[in-house]
Write an enzyme that holds these catalytic residues in place. Structure first.
Site, PDB file in Angstrom:
ATOM      1  N   GLY A   7       0.826  -1.200   0.000  1.00  0.00           N
ATOM      2  CA  GLY A   7       0.000   0.000   0.000  1.00  0.00           C
ATOM      3  C   GLY A   7       0.859   1.248   0.000  1.00  0.00           C
ATOM      4  O   GLY A   7       0.507   2.261   0.612  1.00  0.00           O
ATOM      5  N   THR A  12      -0.572   6.901   4.110  1.00  0.00           N
ATOM      6  CA  THR A  12       0.270   6.388   5.188  1.00  0.00           C
ATOM      7  C   THR A  12       1.461   5.615   4.638  1.00  0.00           C
ATOM      8  O   THR A  12       2.599   5.798   5.102  1.00  0.00           O
ATOM      9  CB  THR A  12      -0.552   5.492   6.130  1.00  0.00           C
ATOM     10  OG1 THR A  12      -1.619   6.259   6.701  1.00  0.00           O
ATOM     11  CG2 THR A  12       0.319   4.935   7.241  1.00  0.00           C
ATOM     12  N   GLY A  13       1.231   4.753   3.638  1.00  0.00           N
ATOM     13  CA  GLY A  13       2.329   3.995   3.054  1.00  0.00           C
ATOM     14  C   GLY A  13       3.409   4.900   2.500  1.00  0.00           C
ATOM     15  O   GLY A  13       4.616   4.644   2.688  1.00  0.00           O
ATOM     16  N   ASN A 101     -11.888  -4.931   3.797  1.00  0.00           N
ATOM     17  CA  ASN A 101     -10.443  -5.201   3.836  1.00  0.00           C
ATOM     18  C   ASN A 101     -10.094  -6.656   4.099  1.00  0.00           C
ATOM     19  O   ASN A 101      -8.936  -7.049   3.922  1.00  0.00           O
ATOM     20  CB  ASN A 101      -9.779  -4.326   4.910  1.00  0.00           C
ATOM     21  CG  ASN A 101      -9.630  -2.885   4.461  1.00  0.00           C
ATOM     22  OD1 ASN A 101      -9.590  -2.602   3.264  1.00  0.00           O
ATOM     23  ND2 ASN A 101      -9.558  -1.966   5.405  1.00  0.00           N
ATOM     24  N   VAL A 125      -0.904  -2.052   9.850  1.00  0.00           N
ATOM     25  CA  VAL A 125      -1.320  -0.670  10.061  1.00  0.00           C
ATOM     26  C   VAL A 125      -2.801  -0.498   9.712  1.00  0.00           C
ATOM     27  O   VAL A 125      -3.528   0.231  10.381  1.00  0.00           O
ATOM     28  CB  VAL A 125      -0.461   0.287   9.212  1.00  0.00           C
ATOM     29  CG1 VAL A 125      -0.897   1.739   9.405  1.00  0.00           C
ATOM     30  CG2 VAL A 125       1.023   0.122   9.535  1.00  0.00           C
ATOM     31  N   SER A 126      -3.244  -1.179   8.658  1.00  0.00           N
ATOM     32  CA  SER A 126      -4.614  -1.009   8.154  1.00  0.00           C
ATOM     33  C   SER A 126      -5.649  -1.463   9.175  1.00  0.00           C
ATOM     34  O   SER A 126      -5.404  -2.361   9.979  1.00  0.00           O
ATOM     35  CB  SER A 126      -4.787  -1.814   6.857  1.00  0.00           C
ATOM     36  OG  SER A 126      -3.852  -1.409   5.886  1.00  0.00           O
ATOM     37  N   HIS A 180      -7.888  -0.845  19.150  1.00  0.00           N
ATOM     38  CA  HIS A 180      -7.587   0.429  18.497  1.00  0.00           C
ATOM     39  C   HIS A 180      -8.889   1.023  17.974  1.00  0.00           C
ATOM     40  O   HIS A 180      -9.508   0.488  17.058  1.00  0.00           O
ATOM     41  CB  HIS A 180      -6.610   0.184  17.344  1.00  0.00           C
ATOM     42  CG  HIS A 180      -6.109   1.439  16.696  1.00  0.00           C
ATOM     43  ND1 HIS A 180      -5.544   2.468  17.407  1.00  0.00           N
ATOM     44  CD2 HIS A 180      -6.075   1.820  15.386  1.00  0.00           C
ATOM     45  CE1 HIS A 180      -5.173   3.425  16.576  1.00  0.00           C
ATOM     46  NE2 HIS A 180      -5.497   3.074  15.353  1.00  0.00           N
TER      47      HIS A 180
END
Length: 352
Positions: A7, A12-13, A101, A125-126, A180
Site C-alpha cells: 500500500g 500512510t504507506g 479489507n 497498520v490497516s 484500536h
C-alpha cells in the site's frame, strides 16, 4: 535490510517510505519494496522518481512489486486497503470496513505464507487492525505479527500526559491498551513519571484524571464521541477541537484522532511516525517492551483473542507478554474489550 511496504501509494504507506529514509532506518545498502496493485504502477514509478530526486544520496534501492507472490523482505508493513471516509455525512461502520479489507488481508497473508522465507515480521497498520493481525497470525504464526494501533495509542497517551505536565515524553511511562478505536483501555495504574517519587506521581495522576474513573471511561468516551460527531456534522470543527482540549488526557487520545480524520487532514503523518518508530524498536537488535496488538492464547489474564497489550519484542518477533499491575476496573475493562473483539472477529469471519 529488506523492507516491503504494502500500500505504498496510500497516504500512510507513502509517509512510511519517506520517514524510513529521513530517520535513517534505511540507506543506500538497503532495499525497500513498494508494493501495489497493477493499476497503481504508474503512480509507483512516479513515487520512485520523486523519492530519488529528493534523497538521491540517501535513498535505498527502490523496487516496484505488483504481485503479492513477489514480496521478499525481512519486515513487511501492511498499509493497504479501504480507509474511513473523511465526510462525516457518509460514515462507514467498522463492520463495513472489516468486510472491505478482509479479502485483501487474506490475499497477502496467504501469498506471503506460500512464497515467503518463513521468517518475515509483519506490522499491520490497516484497520480494523485486530482483524489484520488475526488473519496474518493465522497464516504466518502469531509471534511474527504485530498491530501498531496500541503502540500509536500509547505514544499519544504519553504525549498528552507529558504536554499537560510540561515534561518530555521520554519521562512518562504509561500504556493505552485494548482495541484500536472505541475499545481503548487507559492503564493509569501503570503511570510512572521519571524524576517523581510514588507520592508525587499519585498526586499528579489524580490531577490528570479529573475524577474520571476506569469504570466510567468507556461510556464517557462513547458519549463524548457522539458530541464531537455532532459538532463536526454541524461544521464546527473549531469548537470540536476546543472542547477536546478541555478533556482529560485519556479522552483526548480517543477523540483527537477522530476529529483530525474528519477535518480532512487525516492522521497519516502521525500513523507513519508511530509505524517507523515501531520498526526502529523491532530492528534495534535488543529486546524491548512495547504495546502492540498481538494474537494471545491465554498468556495474560486468560485473554484468547487479538488485543493491544505490552509485549517483549526482539528481531524475531514478540516473545512474551509483559504484565502490568492493573487495578480491578482496568482488569475488568481489558477483559471485556477482549470478549468484544472475539465476538467481532467471529462475526467478520461468518460474513466472509
Amino acid at each position: 535490510m529488506n523492507i516491503a511496504v504494502i500500500g505504498a501509494t496510500g497516504l500512510t504507506g507513502h509517509q512510511v517510505v519517506v520517514q524510513l529514509i529521513l530517520k535513517g532506518l534505511v540507506g543506500p545498502m538497503d532495499r525497500v519494496q513498494l508494493v501495489g496493485r497493477p493499476p497503481a504502477e504508474a503512480r509507483l514509478r512516479g513515487m520512485v522518481a520523486d523519492i530519488r530526486d529528493a534523497f538521491f544520496e540517501a535513498a535505498p534501492e527502490l523496487d516496484i512489486t505488483l504481485s503479492p507472490e513477489e514480496i521478499a523482505a525481512e519486515v513487511i508493513v501492511f498499509a493497504a486497503g479501504v480507509t474511513l471516509p473523511t465526510d462525516s455525512r457518509t460514515p462507514m461502520t467498522r463492520d463495513a470496513l472489516a468486510i472491505a479489507n478482509r479479502t485483501l488481508f487474506e490475499t497477502y497473508a496467504q501469498a506471503i505464507a506460500r512464497h515467503g522465507h518463513g521468517h518475515e515480521l509483519v506490522i499491520v497498520v490497516s484497520n480494523p487492525v485486530e482483524l489484520g493481525v488475526s488473519i496474518f497470525a493465522h497464516h504466518l504464526g502469531r509471534r511474527r505479527v504485530f498491530g501498531m494501533g496500541a503502540y500509536q495509542d500509547t505514544l499519544r497517551f504519553r504525549r498528552e500526559i507529558a504536554g499537560e505536565l510540561g515534561l518530555a515524553r521520554q519521562r512518562v511511562e504509561a500504556y493505552m491498551l485494548g482495541e484500536h478505536g472505541s475499545g481503548l483501555v487507559p492503564t493509569w495504574s501503570s503511570l510512572r513519571l521519571h524524576g517523581f517519587d510514588p507520592e508525587e506521581t499519585d498526586q499528579l495522576r489524580r490531577r490528570l484524571r479529573r475524577g474520571l474513573t476506569s469504570a466510567g471511561y468507556p461510556d464517557t468516551l462513547a458519549n463524548e464521541t457522539k458530541g464531537i460527531r455532532a459538532l463536526i456534522e454541524a461544521g464546527d470543527l473549531g469548537e470540536a477541537f476546543r472542547h477536546i482540549g478541555t478533556l482529560p488526557a485519556d479522552l483526548r487520545v480517543g477523540l483527537g484522532p477522530f476529529a483530525t480524520h474528519y477535518s480532512g487532514a487525516k492522521t497519516a503523518v502521525a500513523t507513519a511516525n508511530a509505524t517507523v518508530d515501531m520498526l526502529r524498536v523491532v530492528l534495534s537488535g535488543h529486546q524491548t517492551v512495547m504495546a502492540a496488538q498481538v494474537a494471545l492464547k491465554g498468556e495474560w489474564l486468560g485473554l484468547d483473542t487479538v488485543i493491544g497489550v505490552p509485549v517483549l519484542v526482539g528481531h524475531q518477533g514478540w516473545v512474551t507478554v509483559n504484565p502490568l499491575p492493573l487495578d480491578d476496573d482496568e482488569h475488568a475493562q481489558l477483559c471485556a474489550v477482549g470478549r468484544g473483539v472475539t465476538d467481532k472477529l467471529r462475526e467478520w469471519e461468518a460474513a466472509a
